[in-house]
Design a protein around this motif. Structure first.
Motif, PDB file in Angstrom:
ATOM      1  N   ALA A 160       0.815  -1.210   0.000  1.00  0.00           N
ATOM      2  CA  ALA A 160       0.000   0.000   0.000  1.00  0.00           C
ATOM      3  C   ALA A 160       0.851   1.264   0.000  1.00  0.00           C
ATOM      4  N   THR A 161       1.953   1.266   0.752  1.00  0.00           N
ATOM      5  CA  THR A 161       2.745   2.480   0.885  1.00  0.00           C
ATOM      6  C   THR A 161       3.866   2.584  -0.141  1.00  0.00           C
ATOM      7  N   CYS A 162       4.430   1.451  -0.526  1.00  0.00           N
ATOM      8  CA  CYS A 162       5.561   1.475  -1.457  1.00  0.00           C
ATOM      9  C   CYS A 162       5.175   1.027  -2.855  1.00  0.00           C
ATOM     10  N   GLY A 163       4.116   0.284  -2.973  1.00  0.00           N
ATOM     11  CA  GLY A 163       3.780  -0.281  -4.269  1.00  0.00           C
ATOM     12  C   GLY A 163       2.633   0.390  -4.981  1.00  0.00           C
ATOM     13  N   HIS A 164       1.877   1.198  -4.286  1.00  0.00           N
ATOM     14  CA  HIS A 164       0.748   1.886  -4.910  1.00  0.00           C
ATOM     15  C   HIS A 164       0.992   3.388  -4.926  1.00  0.00           C
ATOM     16  N   VAL A 165       0.451   4.038  -5.898  1.00  0.00           N
ATOM     17  CA  VAL A 165       0.531   5.500  -5.979  1.00  0.00           C
ATOM     18  C   VAL A 165      -0.819   6.062  -5.557  1.00  0.00           C
ATOM     19  N   SER A 166      -0.830   6.757  -4.428  1.00  0.00           N
ATOM     20  CA  SER A 166      -2.088   7.296  -3.916  1.00  0.00           C
ATOM     21  C   SER A 166      -2.525   8.507  -4.736  1.00  0.00           C
ATOM     22  N   GLU A 167      -3.786   8.840  -4.601  1.00  0.00           N
ATOM     23  CA  GLU A 167      -4.311  10.019  -5.289  1.00  0.00           C
ATOM     24  C   GLU A 167      -3.628  11.284  -4.778  1.00  0.00           C
ATOM     25  N   ASP A 168      -3.342  11.346  -3.483  1.00  0.00           N
ATOM     26  CA  ASP A 168      -2.670  12.518  -2.928  1.00  0.00           C
ATOM     27  C   ASP A 168      -1.261  12.671  -3.499  1.00  0.00           C
ATOM     28  N   ALA A 169      -0.538  11.551  -3.600  1.00  0.00           N
ATOM     29  CA  ALA A 169       0.824  11.609  -4.152  1.00  0.00           C
ATOM     30  C   ALA A 169       0.801  12.058  -5.599  1.00  0.00           C
ATOM     31  N   LEU A 170      -0.166  11.551  -6.355  1.00  0.00           N
ATOM     32  CA  LEU A 170      -0.283  11.940  -7.755  1.00  0.00           C
ATOM     33  C   LEU A 170      -0.609  13.429  -7.887  1.00  0.00           C
ATOM     34  N   ALA A 171      -1.496  13.904  -7.044  1.00  0.00           N
ATOM     35  CA  ALA A 171      -1.872  15.319  -7.093  1.00  0.00           C
ATOM     36  C   ALA A 171      -0.681  16.210  -6.755  1.00  0.00           C
ATOM     37  N   GLN A 172       0.116  15.809  -5.752  1.00  0.00           N
ATOM     38  CA  GLN A 172       1.288  16.600  -5.378  1.00  0.00           C
ATOM     39  C   GLN A 172       2.323  16.627  -6.514  1.00  0.00           C
ATOM     40  N   ALA A 173       2.516  15.494  -7.165  1.00  0.00           N
ATOM     41  CA  ALA A 173       3.489  15.432  -8.254  1.00  0.00           C
ATOM     42  C   ALA A 173       3.049  16.304  -9.420  1.00  0.00           C
TER      43      ALA A 173
END
Length: 270
Positions: A245-258
């Motif tokens: 969940a933390t290392c293998g998936h890209v969360s919506e929040d992480a995508l938005a920040q990028a």
């Protein structure tokens, strides 16, 4: 093997620990034989047909020697032929490997009711299985004058995607970058320094042990970078749902920040 050995350490019941210890033992013995078979196949390729090589791997007869299907003999004698040198391991390691092989054989072929063997397995430390297998592989590479792969430490790279993940192989240079990110003292962007680090730490069991001991003290994976959310990261417990969940998936929040960082840098986003 690493996964099962790790799970054995945190097993909640004796039944679960026996399950994981037995699995680690089977995987460990299989890893040793598969490793020697792989290098034997590479050694004989071009000299013999695939069928002839398969017969050698199956029946344990290499370079005119007598037919012998004893796995311990295969593990102790073949490396001398394959590398030109005998493998140097700790004085008790061959005996430990022999015990693993015998227990695996006795459990598989049901020579006893199994309970006495499980008591022997339960008395083992799961880390001993991992350690002796890693020692054998590292010392084989030392005898061959080659470098062992980073995954010998039991860490893997997770390649993140938006809805899933996958384990992927990376090169040793990337592993040195990951080690630097985890706190290792190495100038990973300096090719010469990176190569010196690899030679020092990835050539024999002593190097394996140094880095392994350091990695065992960590309670985290390679840090993620908010600007590179799809970059594969080195993970210590790649099989658990938490790491997936933390290392293998890209969360919506992480995508938005990028995406926001890219816009702020004026790079343009489609």
């Amino acid at each position: 093997m690493v996964r099962e050995a790790s799970e054995a350490q945190i097993a909640r019941t004796g039944f679960e620990r026996s399950h994981h210890m037995t699995a680690a033992l089977y995987f460990g013995v299989a890893a040793l034989e598969a490793f020697v078979n792989e290098h034997t196949r590479a050694y004989l390729r071009g000299q013999l047909s695939d069928e002839a090589i398969l017969d050698i791997l199956r029946y344990g007869k290499l370079r005119g020697g007598k037919k012998n299907d004893n796995l311990l003999t295969k593990l102790t004698e073949w490396p001398t032929i394959l590398t030109g040198q005998s493998i140097t391991v700790r004085s008790n390691s061959v005996g430990v490997i022999d015990r693993f092989i015998r227990i695996r054989g006795d459990l598989t072929h049901a020579k006893t009711n199994g309970m006495d063997l499980y008591r022997v397995v339960d008395a083992m430390a799961s880390t001993d299985i991992v350690d002796v297998v890693a020692e054998y592989i590292a010392q084989f590479h030392q005898a061959a004058g080659s470098q062992f792969p980073y995954w010998l430490w039991g860490w893997n790279y997770l390649n993140p995607q938006s809805t899933q993940y996958e384990i992927m192989l990376m090169n040793e240079q990337q592993f040195v970058h990951s080690m630097a990110a985890l706190g290792a003292s190495v100038a990973s962007f300096d090719p010469a320094a990176s190569r010196r680090w690899q030679v020092e730490h990835m050539s024999d069991y002593a190097g394996y042990r140094r880095i392994g001991d350091a990695l065992n003290t960590l309670d985290r994976c390679e840090p993620k970078h908010s600007a590179f959310i799809y970059q594969p990261k080195l993970c210590r417990r790649w099989w658990t749902t938490e790491h997936q969940a933390t290392c293998g998936h890209v969360s919506e929040d992480a995508l938005a920040q990028a995406l926001a960082a890219e816009r702020a840098a004026g790079q343009g986003v489609e």
